[in-house]
Design a protein around this motif. Structure first.
Motif, PDB file in Angstrom:
ATOM      1  N   GLU A 120      41.788 -36.264  23.966  1.00 49.87           N
ATOM      2  CA  GLU A 120      41.275 -35.099  24.477  1.00 49.87           C
ATOM      3  C   GLU A 120      40.156 -35.421  25.756  1.00 49.87           C
ATOM      4  O   GLU A 120      39.003 -36.062  25.039  1.00 49.87           O
ATOM      5  N   VAL A 121      40.343 -34.867  26.819  1.00 47.66           N
ATOM      6  CA  VAL A 121      39.306 -35.268  27.715  1.00 47.66           C
ATOM      7  C   VAL A 121      38.337 -34.142  27.854  1.00 47.66           C
ATOM      8  O   VAL A 121      38.702 -32.904  27.707  1.00 47.66           O
ATOM      9  N   ALA A 122      37.077 -34.512  28.133  1.00 50.56           N
ATOM     10  CA  ALA A 122      35.872 -33.634  28.092  1.00 50.56           C
ATOM     11  C   ALA A 122      35.781 -32.717  26.718  1.00 50.56           C
ATOM     12  O   ALA A 122      35.764 -31.723  26.536  1.00 50.56           O
ATOM     13  N   ALA A 123      35.998 -33.673  25.963  1.00 50.18           N
ATOM     14  CA  ALA A 123      36.322 -33.157  24.487  1.00 50.18           C
ATOM     15  C   ALA A 123      34.969 -32.662  23.819  1.00 50.18           C
ATOM     16  O   ALA A 123      35.066 -32.034  22.670  1.00 50.18           O
ATOM     17  N   GLY A 124      33.881 -32.490  24.319  1.00 52.16           N
ATOM     18  CA  GLY A 124      32.575 -32.069  23.497  1.00 52.16           C
ATOM     19  C   GLY A 124      32.444 -32.670  22.198  1.00 52.16           C
ATOM     20  O   GLY A 124      32.424 -33.605  21.944  1.00 52.16           O
ATOM     21  N   PRO A 125      32.464 -31.838  21.261  1.00 48.77           N
ATOM     22  CA  PRO A 125      32.374 -32.098  19.979  1.00 48.77           C
ATOM     23  C   PRO A 125      33.338 -32.693  19.139  1.00 48.77           C
ATOM     24  O   PRO A 125      33.603 -32.821  18.036  1.00 48.77           O
ATOM     25  N   ALA A 126      34.691 -32.444  20.004  1.00 52.67           N
ATOM     26  CA  ALA A 126      35.901 -33.029  19.506  1.00 52.67           C
ATOM     27  C   ALA A 126      36.765 -32.316  18.463  1.00 52.67           C
ATOM     28  O   ALA A 126      37.422 -32.679  17.709  1.00 52.67           O
ATOM     29  N   ASP A 127      36.445 -30.896  18.664  1.00 55.03           N
ATOM     30  CA  ASP A 127      37.074 -30.208  17.593  1.00 55.03           C
ATOM     31  C   ASP A 127      38.814 -30.149  17.566  1.00 55.03           C
ATOM     32  O   ASP A 127      39.171 -30.406  16.429  1.00 55.03           O
ATOM     33  N   HIS A 128      39.415 -30.278  18.711  1.00 53.74           N
ATOM     34  CA  HIS A 128      40.442 -30.359  18.581  1.00 53.74           C
ATOM     35  C   HIS A 128      41.370 -31.708  18.150  1.00 53.74           C
ATOM     36  O   HIS A 128      42.016 -32.016  17.563  1.00 53.74           O
ATOM     37  N   ALA A 129      40.458 -32.693  18.886  1.00 56.71           N
ATOM     38  CA  ALA A 129      40.900 -34.281  18.473  1.00 56.71           C
ATOM     39  C   ALA A 129      40.694 -34.385  16.929  1.00 56.71           C
ATOM     40  O   ALA A 129      41.396 -35.064  16.476  1.00 56.71           O
ATOM     41  N   LEU A 130      39.798 -33.882  16.268  1.00 48.62           N
ATOM     42  CA  LEU A 130      39.399 -33.936  14.968  1.00 48.62           C
ATOM     43  C   LEU A 130      40.674 -33.423  14.165  1.00 48.62           C
ATOM     44  O   LEU A 130      41.203 -33.940  13.132  1.00 48.62           O
ATOM     45  N   GLU A 131      41.044 -32.239  14.793  1.00 44.50           N
ATOM     46  CA  GLU A 131      41.992 -31.466  13.914  1.00 44.50           C
ATOM     47  C   GLU A 131      43.489 -32.255  13.865  1.00 44.50           C
ATOM     48  O   GLU A 131      44.064 -32.366  13.082  1.00 44.50           O
ATOM     49  N   PHE A 132      43.694 -32.934  15.049  1.00 44.36           N
ATOM     50  CA  PHE A 132      44.824 -33.656  15.212  1.00 44.36           C
ATOM     51  C   PHE A 132      44.912 -34.925  14.533  1.00 44.36           C
ATOM     52  O   PHE A 132      45.805 -35.483  14.087  1.00 44.36           O
ATOM     53  N   ALA A 133      43.642 -35.342  14.307  1.00 46.09           N
ATOM     54  CA  ALA A 133      43.334 -36.609  13.247  1.00 46.09           C
ATOM     55  C   ALA A 133      43.826 -36.274  12.018  1.00 46.09           C
ATOM     56  O   ALA A 133      44.422 -37.044  11.295  1.00 46.09           O
ATOM     57  N   ARG A 134      43.352 -35.040  11.611  1.00 46.45           N
ATOM     58  CA  ARG A 134      43.707 -34.686  10.339  1.00 46.45           C
ATOM     59  C   ARG A 134      44.934 -34.674  10.144  1.00 46.45           C
ATOM     60  O   ARG A 134      45.698 -34.791   8.724  1.00 46.45           O
ATOM     61  N   ARG A 135      45.989 -34.411  11.041  1.00 49.44           N
ATOM     62  CA  ARG A 135      47.521 -34.273  11.026  1.00 49.44           C
ATOM     63  C   ARG A 135      47.988 -35.546  11.131  1.00 49.44           C
ATOM     64  O   ARG A 135      49.458 -35.384  11.141  1.00 49.44           O
ATOM     65  N   GLY A 136      47.311 -36.526  11.239  1.00 48.19           N
ATOM     66  CA  GLY A 136      47.886 -37.911  11.474  1.00 48.19           C
ATOM     67  C   GLY A 136      48.015 -38.400  12.667  1.00 48.19           C
ATOM     68  O   GLY A 136      48.622 -39.544  12.657  1.00 48.19           O
ATOM     69  N   ALA A 137      47.632 -37.824  13.768  1.00 50.04           N
ATOM     70  CA  ALA A 137      47.886 -38.577  15.088  1.00 50.04           C
ATOM     71  C   ALA A 137      46.499 -39.561  15.470  1.00 50.04           C
ATOM     72  O   ALA A 137      45.695 -39.512  14.711  1.00 50.04           O
ATOM     73  N   SER A 138      47.198 -40.610  16.167  1.00 48.35           N
ATOM     74  CA  SER A 138      46.096 -41.320  16.705  1.00 48.35           C
ATOM     75  C   SER A 138      45.313 -40.826  17.920  1.00 48.35           C
ATOM     76  O   SER A 138      45.946 -40.251  18.930  1.00 48.35           O
ATOM     77  N   VAL A 139      43.944 -40.722  17.750  1.00 43.65           N
ATOM     78  CA  VAL A 139      43.374 -39.730  18.621  1.00 43.65           C
ATOM     79  C   VAL A 139      42.074 -40.598  19.351  1.00 43.65           C
ATOM     80  O   VAL A 139      41.212 -41.295  18.706  1.00 43.65           O
ATOM     81  N   THR A 140      41.897 -40.205  20.438  1.00 45.68           N
ATOM     82  CA  THR A 140      40.916 -40.648  21.489  1.00 45.68           C
ATOM     83  C   THR A 140      40.294 -39.344  21.878  1.00 45.68           C
ATOM     84  O   THR A 140      40.707 -38.451  22.366  1.00 45.68           O
ATOM     85  N   ALA A 141      38.690 -39.269  21.893  1.00 45.16           N
ATOM     86  CA  ALA A 141      37.805 -38.180  22.360  1.00 45.16           C
ATOM     87  C   ALA A 141      37.130 -38.701  23.409  1.00 45.16           C
ATOM     88  O   ALA A 141      36.400 -39.810  23.311  1.00 45.16           O
ATOM     89  N   LEU A 142      37.210 -38.216  24.682  1.00 43.78           N
ATOM     90  CA  LEU A 142      36.360 -38.696  25.741  1.00 43.78           C
ATOM     91  C   LEU A 142      35.509 -37.750  26.290  1.00 43.78           C
ATOM     92  O   LEU A 142      35.734 -36.603  26.573  1.00 43.78           O
TER      93      LEU A 142
END
Length: 235
Positions: free
Chosen positions: A44-66
């Motif tokens: 997630e680019v320009a992720a801010g507080p990373a809402d979508h990144a966190l949700e993808f992580a909850r679903r088991g994805a390997s996630v980076t928030a920038l």
């Protein structure tokens, strides 16, 4: 008075109306449609507080928030730790990042693209994204559609957000608008800032980058009024 991207808690409250789980459901559906399967690695680019990144992580994805903002990165990291989620939070410029890995899905959401004010900056972002996409990987950008109607003005709880005003100055040569952003919590005005912004379209992203358009939608989770391209790196 704080700047909008440093006033993290006010920003989070202002956009607290979004159904992040539903939006991620839609993103997963699009990924399955245009790629197949589920995204194993998400940026997630320009992720801010990373809402979508966190949700993808909850679903088991390997996630980076920038994100460029140290305050946003700090909050994103704290939220991941508190939730027991593994999210790699990176402070960096969305036009100049090099992470040394590839992703199945790159996200540029909540009209963060509007913070790029020149074609050169947009082209740089698109090339960085393409370099980080795995074969067949997708970029999804959530772009606002500018119009002549009322400026966005909404309230969530005791937080009122006014994104733009009738007095905002627009330069037709550069395409840049000086957008006044105000966020009030109760009677207190916590953000009052001019944010330069430029409107982009799906056509612009195809024209300026090494990506091809494979899908185009009018929203992420119901309603309309957005331009949401799904792009894939050209062979």
């Amino acid at each position: 008075m704080g700047k909008v991207f440093d006033a993290v808690e006010a920003y989070r409250a202002a956009f607290g109306y979004r159904d992040i789980a539903a939006e991620v459901d839609v993103l997963c559906d699009w990924f399955a449609r245009h790629h197949g399967g589920s995204p194993g690695a998400v940026l997630e680019v320009a992720a801010g507080p990373a809402d979508h990144a966190l949700e993808f992580a909850r679903r088991g994805a390997s996630v980076t928030a920038l994100d460029l903002s140290p305050a946003m990165c700090a909050v994103a990291g704290d939220r991941a730790r508190e939730a027991g989620l593994r999210v790699d939070v990176v402070q960096g410029d969305m036009t100049a990042f090099r992470l040394g890995r590839r992703f199945d899905l790159v996200l540029l959401l909540l009209d963060s693209a509007s913070l790029l004010l020149t074609e050169e900056a947009m082209a740089a972002l698109l090339h960085r994204a393409a370099e980080h996409l795995a074969p067949g990987g997708l970029l999804v950008a959530d772009l606002a559609v500018r119009g002549d109607g009322p400026r966005p003005d909404w309230t969530v709880g005791d937080v009122r957000t006014r994104w733009g005003s009738p007095q905002d100055a627009y330069d037709p040569v550069t395409g840049v608008e000086q957008v006044r952003v105000r966020i009030s919590v109760g009677a207190e005005l916590v953000v009052d800032e001019i944010v330069p912004a430029r409107a982009w379209s799906s056509d612009d992203l195809v024209r300026l980058g090494p990506l091809e358009l494979v899908g185009r939608y009018s929203s992420m989770a119901g309603g309309a009024g957005r331009d949401v391209p799904v792009l894939r790196r050209r062979p």
